[in-house]
Design an enzyme around this catalytic site. Structure first.
Site, PDB file in Angstrom:
ATOM      1  N   ASP A 167      37.682  48.836  41.990  1.00  0.00           N
ATOM      2  CA  ASP A 167      38.777  47.884  42.424  1.00  0.00           C
ATOM      3  C   ASP A 167      38.890  48.701  43.871  1.00  0.00           C
ATOM      4  O   ASP A 167      40.285  49.160  44.330  1.00  0.00           O
ATOM      5  CB  ASP A 167      40.258  48.079  41.072  1.00  0.00           C
ATOM      6  N   ASN A 172      43.390  50.662  47.389  1.00  0.00           N
ATOM      7  CA  ASN A 172      43.536  51.510  46.447  1.00  0.00           C
ATOM      8  C   ASN A 172      42.980  52.673  47.568  1.00  0.00           C
ATOM      9  O   ASN A 172      42.128  53.517  46.567  1.00  0.00           O
ATOM     10  CB  ASN A 172      42.546  51.034  45.727  1.00  0.00           C
ATOM     11  N   ASP A 186      44.084  54.270  41.445  1.00  0.00           N
ATOM     12  CA  ASP A 186      43.603  53.115  40.476  1.00  0.00           C
ATOM     13  C   ASP A 186      42.196  52.524  40.292  1.00  0.00           C
ATOM     14  O   ASP A 186      40.809  51.806  40.766  1.00  0.00           O
ATOM     15  CB  ASP A 186      44.151  51.934  41.605  1.00  0.00           C
TER      16      ASP A 186
END
Length: 241
Positions: A167, A172, A186
Site C-alpha cells: 500500500d 504511508n 500500514d
C-alpha cells in the site's frame, strides 16, 4: 483516506488500550477505521474486521520487516467479534501528506520515491514469508466476491521481484524534519511481487495527494524510467481488487 477534521469519539476499546493517556484521531481509512495517537508515544489503530487483510497480519509483517527497515514496533494486537486493533510505538517522523509537506510537494514526492526504492533494496526476497503476487491478489479478491476482469488475470512479465510495501500510497511514508523518507507504515499487505505493483500505486497517489504532474518525479526519484505497460496494468489491478 484522510486526516480527520471533524470530531471523532474514541471507541471504548481505544480508551481501554490508551490506559489513561489522551488520544487524538490522526487518520481515517476507507473502511471506517481510525488511527489515534496517544500523548505517551503510541498509535492505536482500530477498525472493522476487513476481509482483504487484518491487523493481526499487519503485526506479523511489521515484526518481520523491522529486522531490516524502520517500521513501527508492535506493542499488542487483538480483535473482537466485529472490530480489531493494533497498538504500535510511535516513530518521530511525519506523514508525507501532512500540511507542511503538501506545501512542499517536490520535497515530499522525491522523498517518497527514494524511500520506496530503499525499502525494496533492503527487504530480502529470499527471507520473506509473505506474498503479494498477482495470483494471490486475484484469489483474495475472489474470496471477497470480486470478479477481476479477464484482461487483468495475466500480468506483464516480471521486471524485478522485491518485497513490496503493498500500500505504497504517499501517506504511508514518514519523513523527518529535513524532508527525508525515514520509515514506512500500514504494511498489512506487504509481500513479494513485481516492484511495479508498488511503483504504480505510489506514482498515481501523488495525484491524489499533491495534484497532477508529480508522477514522473516520483518514478525518477525511485531511479527507473517510466514503464507505461506495467504502470497501466498495476493501477488497473489496484482499482479492480
Amino acid at each position: 483516506m484522510s486526516i480527520p477534521t471533524d470530531h471523532v469519539d474514541a471507541p471504548r476499546t481505544v480508551r481501554r488500550l490508551a490506559r489513561g493517556a489522551a488520544v487524538t484521531p490522526v487518520w481515517r481509512n476507507a473502511i471506517g477505521g481510525v488511527t489515534f495517537r496517544t500523548d505517551d508515544g503510541r498509535y492505536i489503530k482500530h477498525g472493522p474486521r476487513n476481509a482483504e487483510t487484518s491487523l493481526r497480519a499487519e503485526a506479523g509483517r511489521l515484526s518481520w520487516a523491522r529486522r531490516y527497515v524502520e517500521v513501527p514496533s508492535v506493542i499488542e494486537t487483538g480483535a473482537g467479534p466485529t472490530n480489531e486493533w493494533l497498538v504500535t510505538r510511535a516513530i518521530e517522523a511525519s506523514s508525507a501528506v501532512e500540511p507542511r509537506w503538501i506545501e512542499r510537494p517536490a520535497t515530499a514526492v522525491g522523498a517518497v520515491g527514494e524511500a520506496l526504492r530503499a525499502l525494496h533494496d533492503a527487504l530480502p526476497v529470499a527471507d520473506c514469508p509473505f506474498e503479494w503476487t498477482v495470483p494471490v491478489r486475484i484469489a483474495n479478491a475472489r474470496r471477497r466476491g470480486i470478479r477481476v476482469p479477464i484482461d487483468l488475470r495475466t500480468p506483464p512479465p516480471v521486471d524485478r521481484f522485491v518485497v513490496c510495501h503493498g500500500d505504497a500510497c504517499c501517506p504511508n511514508t514518514l519523513l523527518d524534519d529535513d524532508g527525508h523518507g525515514v520509515a514506512h507504515v500500514d504494511l498489512g499487505a506487504l509481500g513479494i511481487a513485481d516492484r511495479w505493483a508498488d511503483i504504480a500505486v505510489a506514482a498515481i497517489s501523488t495525484e491524489w495527494n499533491y495534484g497532477p504532474g508529480w508522477q514522473d518525479a516520483l518514478i525518477e526519484a525511485y531511479g527507473v524510467k517510466p514503464d507505461d505497460e506495467r504502470l497501466a496494468y498495476y493501477r488497473a489491478l489496484w482499482n479492480a481488487t
